[in-house]
Design a protein around this motif. Structure first.
Motif, mmCIF file in Angstrom:
data_model
loop_
_atom_site.group_PDB
_atom_site.id
_atom_site.type_symbol
_atom_site.label_atom_id
_atom_site.label_comp_id
_atom_site.label_asym_id
_atom_site.label_seq_id
_atom_site.Cartn_x
_atom_site.Cartn_y
_atom_site.Cartn_z
ATOM 1 N N LEU A 142 55.970 -67.870 43.735
ATOM 2 C CA LEU A 142 55.759 -66.501 44.193
ATOM 3 C C LEU A 142 54.382 -66.385 44.835
ATOM 4 O O LEU A 142 53.443 -67.078 44.442
ATOM 5 N N ASP A 146 53.301 -60.891 44.848
ATOM 6 C CA ASP A 146 54.592 -60.715 44.175
ATOM 7 C C ASP A 146 54.542 -61.161 42.709
ATOM 8 O O ASP A 146 55.398 -60.769 41.912
ATOM 9 N N ALA A 147 53.545 -61.955 42.344
ATOM 10 C CA ALA A 147 53.402 -62.402 40.958
ATOM 11 C C ALA A 147 53.064 -61.258 40.013
ATOM 12 O O ALA A 147 53.118 -61.424 38.794
ATOM 13 N N LYS A 329 65.023 -63.757 39.528
ATOM 14 C CA LYS A 329 64.480 -63.323 40.808
ATOM 15 C C LYS A 329 63.958 -61.892 40.701
ATOM 16 O O LYS A 329 64.716 -60.977 40.387
#
Length: 364
Positions: A142, A146-147, A329
């Motif tokens: 990621l 986005d982490a 996801k």
């Protein structure tokens, strides 16, 4: 990171009440003088420079609940639970007791009860288990932005499912299109669920099915009770119903949805997933608490669990591993700059969000 005095100041979004609004404020933390005359964070703490933070519905709820006398008792508070960033300072004890070091990229979760929140430039973390929250290395697959999107979601899924036999069970997930619903469906599939059904809007139905749901109920058409009853008309009841959004539609005939003996209903929001404080939302919360108490004394023909908060379980390493293996996801709704917090918060308040809203404290 080098410190030249016994204090360190950074910017964070804070509030004192739901009527005063959220403002960008200065937060100052105390540092400790070292033997060589320099300064560092307390020995058992880690200082993370936040790169991004994710907004959650609980942020709106806590903000709306900040009314007298709660706001008087709690004082100035921060917002935010999820974050990602870089470790810029680490105390001697924390360095010895953890696998972290200065320069590590991390994902973290900070409980709602930590005063300064994660919508901030920095966060001071206690890395001991179930203290301020939990910290892990950022998933390698990621982006650092986005982490920040997954810890609260995955932690909630684990709290809802811990100790529950999920294999070969039939599930109904209320709020399948929500961030937690999407993560939950993926996790149930990984754990060997027999069948998964979920409520979802037409916009998110296809994604929910791709993640593992056998079928969906369009909640935008009205009550979900009759469609749910149709899904058990073949004689196979739901073993477990997970409520990720807040609903009381099923309770008038819930005994027809579960086996004659057993069944489990678990919710993270109670009967109403309110984002606005109202008399009806408070009454629905009391109803949920009452139902939970009745269940604890075996006065209900099914088990009812009201999960509030993510405590008492070490979960974050497992989530990072699932993400890096491509088995879980996360979904992103939108990105906002740090200076655009008000716009991001207003978007969250609409309740029309598909995935996580990310506040980019630093630009990529």
């Amino acid at each position: 990171m080098t410190f030249t005095s016994d204090t360190f100041t950074y910017k964070a979004y804070t509030y004192t009440s739901s009527t005063s609004g959220v403002r960008l404020d200065d937060i100052t933390i105390k540092l400790e003088k070292q033997r060589d005359g320099t300064y560092n964070v307390p020995a058992d703490k880690i200082l993370v420079k936040i790169h991004a933070a994710a907004l959650n519905p609980v942020d709106v709820k806590l903000y709306n609940l900040s009314i007298w006398p709660l706001n008087y008792l709690l004082g100035k508070r921060g917002l935010g639970e999820d974050y990602s960033g870089k470790i810029v300072a680490i105390g001697d004890k924390a360095q010895l007791s953890t696998a972290f070091k200065e320069g590590d990229l991390v994902s973290g979760f900070s409980t709602s009860f930590v005063p300064n929140g994660t919508f901030a430039e920095y966060i001071l973390v206690d890395p001991s288990k179930n203290a301020d929250g939990q910290l892990t290395h950022a998933p390698k697959n990621l982006s650092l932005t986005d982490a920040s999107s997954w810890p609260e979601v995955y932690g909630t899924v684990r709290i809802m499912t811990v100790g529950v036999d999920l294999k070969d069970k039939k599930f109904l997930v209320l709020g399948g299109g929500s961030s937690i619903g999407r993560s939950l469906i993926q996790y149930l599939r990984l754990e060997g669920a027999k069948e998964i059904y979920a409520t979802a809007s037409p916009r998110s139905a296809a994604v929910v099915k791709e993640l593992g749901a056998k079928g969906t109920i369009d909640y935008t058409k009205g009550s979900i009770l009759n469609p749910a009853l149709e899904l058990v008309s073949n004689g196979e009841p739901f073993d477990i119903i997970y409520d990720c959004v807040g609903s009381n539609d099923l309770f008038p005939k819930i005994e027809y949805l579960f086996p004659k003996t057993g069944g489990r209903y678990a919710t993270i929001v109670g009967d109403a997933g309110f984002l606005k404080l109202s008399i009806s939302s408070l009454l629905s919360t009391l109803t949920s608490v009452k139902r939970s108490l009745l269940s604890s004394y075996n006065y209900l023909p099914y088990t009812y669990k009201l999960h509030l908060g993510i405590t008492g379980l070490d979960w974050i390493e497992g989530g990072r591993q699932l993400i890096e293996e491509g088995k879980l996801k996360p979904f992103i709704d939108s990105y906002y700059k740090f200076s655009e917090f008000d716009k991001a918060f207003d978007h969250l308040k609409t309740g029309k969000v598909s995935g996580k809203i990310i506040l980019k404290v630093e630009e990529d």
